[in-house]
Design a protein around this motif. Structure first.
Motif, PDB file in Angstrom:
ATOM      1  N   ALA A 146      -0.302  -9.221   2.411  1.00 10.02           N
ATOM      2  CA  ALA A 146       0.418  -7.331   1.396  1.00 10.02           C
ATOM      3  C   ALA A 146      -0.653  -6.226   2.513  1.00 10.02           C
ATOM      4  O   ALA A 146      -2.329  -6.688   2.157  1.00 10.02           O
ATOM      5  N   THR A 147      -0.592  -4.623   2.131  1.00  8.96           N
ATOM      6  CA  THR A 147      -0.999  -4.065   2.811  1.00  8.96           C
ATOM      7  C   THR A 147      -1.860  -3.948   2.198  1.00  8.96           C
ATOM      8  O   THR A 147      -3.250  -3.134   1.796  1.00  8.96           O
ATOM      9  N   GLY A 148      -1.205  -3.824   0.289  1.00  4.92           N
ATOM     10  CA  GLY A 148      -2.140  -3.153  -0.568  1.00  4.92           C
ATOM     11  C   GLY A 148      -3.502  -4.694  -0.914  1.00  4.92           C
ATOM     12  O   GLY A 148      -3.561  -5.387  -0.688  1.00  4.92           O
ATOM     13  N   ASP A 149      -3.484  -4.143  -2.029  1.00  6.38           N
ATOM     14  CA  ASP A 149      -4.319  -5.881  -2.732  1.00  6.38           C
ATOM     15  C   ASP A 149      -3.087  -7.052  -2.869  1.00  6.38           C
ATOM     16  O   ASP A 149      -2.521  -7.412  -3.571  1.00  6.38           O
ATOM     17  N   PRO A 150      -3.515  -8.012  -2.257  1.00  7.61           N
ATOM     18  CA  PRO A 150      -3.656  -9.445  -1.901  1.00  7.61           C
ATOM     19  C   PRO A 150      -3.322  -9.804  -3.706  1.00  7.61           C
ATOM     20  O   PRO A 150      -2.517 -10.802  -3.470  1.00  7.61           O
TER      21      PRO A 150
ATOM     22  N   ARG B 186      -3.341 -12.738   1.417  1.00  5.06           N
ATOM     23  CA  ARG B 186      -3.916 -12.391   1.869  1.00  5.06           C
ATOM     24  C   ARG B 186      -3.347 -10.612   2.383  1.00  5.06           C
ATOM     25  O   ARG B 186      -2.594 -10.389   2.823  1.00  5.06           O
ATOM     26  N   SER B 187      -4.505 -10.275   2.601  1.00  4.31           N
ATOM     27  CA  SER B 187      -4.657  -8.899   3.214  1.00  4.31           C
ATOM     28  C   SER B 187      -4.083  -8.402   4.194  1.00  4.31           C
ATOM     29  O   SER B 187      -4.807 -10.016   5.897  1.00  4.31           O
ATOM     30  N   THR B 188      -3.344  -7.914   4.677  1.00  2.00           N
ATOM     31  CA  THR B 188      -3.008  -7.936   6.291  1.00  2.00           C
ATOM     32  C   THR B 188      -4.205  -7.808   6.649  1.00  2.00           C
ATOM     33  O   THR B 188      -4.070  -7.564   7.931  1.00  2.00           O
TER      34      THR B 188
ATOM     35  N   ALA C  28       1.289  -1.219   0.148  1.00  6.50           N
ATOM     36  CA  ALA C  28       0.004  -0.056  -0.523  1.00  6.50           C
ATOM     37  C   ALA C  28       0.611   1.187  -0.304  1.00  6.50           C
ATOM     38  O   ALA C  28       0.673   2.618  -0.132  1.00  6.50           O
ATOM     39  N   HIS C  29       2.252   0.923   0.151  1.00  6.60           N
ATOM     40  CA  HIS C  29       3.246   2.562   0.862  1.00  6.60           C
ATOM     41  C   HIS C  29       4.623   2.399  -0.600  1.00  6.60           C
ATOM     42  O   HIS C  29       4.817   2.529  -0.591  1.00  6.60           O
TER      43      HIS C  29
ATOM     44  N   LEU D  36       3.616 -12.344  -7.994  1.00  8.49           N
ATOM     45  CA  LEU D  36       4.475 -11.598  -8.928  1.00  8.49           C
ATOM     46  C   LEU D  36       5.308 -12.123  -7.604  1.00  8.49           C
ATOM     47  O   LEU D  36       6.769 -12.364  -7.384  1.00  8.49           O
ATOM     48  N   ALA D  37       4.595 -12.567  -5.990  1.00 10.36           N
ATOM     49  CA  ALA D  37       5.746 -13.205  -5.118  1.00 10.36           C
ATOM     50  C   ALA D  37       5.948 -14.358  -5.389  1.00 10.36           C
ATOM     51  O   ALA D  37       7.604 -15.073  -5.346  1.00 10.36           O
TER      52      ALA D  37
END
Length: 277
Positions: A247-251, A270-272, A38-39, A257-258
């Motif tokens: 991920a804090t953004g879009d999982p 998953r989302s945090t 997200a950042h 990519l991961a």
């Protein structure tokens, strides 16, 4: 036996190089990884903002029950390592490791000329964390009284990795545009001062030349994790360790990519927001 997971975080996928090294060297250990997508990228941000984001993530990992924290990000290590060690290790007994000192230690042992290059994000280079870390190794200056550290910011590299662009003529052109001062300084060792950069090391090595030793902090950081576990008698002996990726953004965009960079061990991200549900 301490079966609690090791907490690892980065601004995005770059820290997966550290997570992968930990998994390879310590296959019985569980890992909880957070990519602050997200950042991302942290590099252009003020260090105060990086500190804020990093402490929020480490607080979440501690609440999740990790036994160790690994700051798998050079920018965040420069911004918050000392404070994090006091906050989590000093007060809670949770060891905190960064990625700068392990890379510097390896570079000191690898150089044969005393001419060392460092590439990193703008924030990492501006922080001067690497020159400060080299000063912790006086033996390097004894061996090479004229030890020379050439530091270069490579701000486009993180975005290339985050977009899955890790090889080819475009990457080589971008690298060539950055590496003039390193080639002029005739460095024989180059520290990849961002955990995203090992994913570009084919292009980096091609531009720098085969005579230059590339130093990634991932393997050295994993060795430090091993040492910490040994010193604190915190090893796990699980036959089926749990590896979780958040991920804090879009999982949905983080997961594929991961998996490209770490393999099927990622499973799905998953989302945090689900971290402790």
């Amino acid at each position: 036996m301490d079966s609690r997971p090791i907490g690892v975080f980065d601004s995005g996928v770059g820290g997966l190089t550290v997570a992968r090294a930990i998994m390879d060297q310590l296959p019985s250990e569980s890992i909880t990884y957070i990519g602050d997508t997200a950042h991302t990228p942290y590099g252009p941000l003020p260090l105060a903002k990086v500190r804020e984001y990093a402490l929020d993530i480490m607080d979440a990992l501690v609440a999740h029950g990790v036994k160790m924290l690994v700051i798998a990000c050079n920018t965040a290590t420069a911004a918050v390592l000392a404070e994090a060690q006091e906050r989590y290790d000093g007060e809670l007994g949770i060891p905190v490791l960064g990625v700068i000192d392990p890379a510097v230690r390896r570079a000191v042992s690898a150089t044969t000329s005393g001419r060392i290059g460092v590439i990193g994000t703008q924030a990492t280079i501006n922080s001067r964390a690497y020159p400060a870390a080299f000063e912790k190794y006086p033996e390097a200056y004894e061996a090479y009284p004229d030890l020379e550290i050439t530091s270069v910011a490579c701000p486009a590299f993180v975005q290339l990795v985050e977009h899955g662009i890790t090889a080819g003529p475009h990457v080589q052109r971008v690298a060539s545009g950055y590496f003039g001062p390193l080639l002029e300084a005739e460095v024989d060792t180059l520290v990849l001062g961002c955990t995203h950069y090992p994913l570009l090391q084919g292009a980096i090595g091609y531009v720098m030349g085969e005579h230059v030793t590339l130093v990634s902090s991932a393997d050295e950081t994993a060795r430090d994790v091993y040492r910490q576990l040994a010193e604190h008698d915190m090893f796990s002996h699980q036959t089926e360790p749990v590896r979780e990726f958040y991920a804090t953004g879009d999982p949905g965009s983080f997961g594929p990519l991961a998996r490209r960079f770490i393999g099927p061990d990622v499973g799905y991200a998953r989302s945090t927001k689900e971290l402790d549900q």
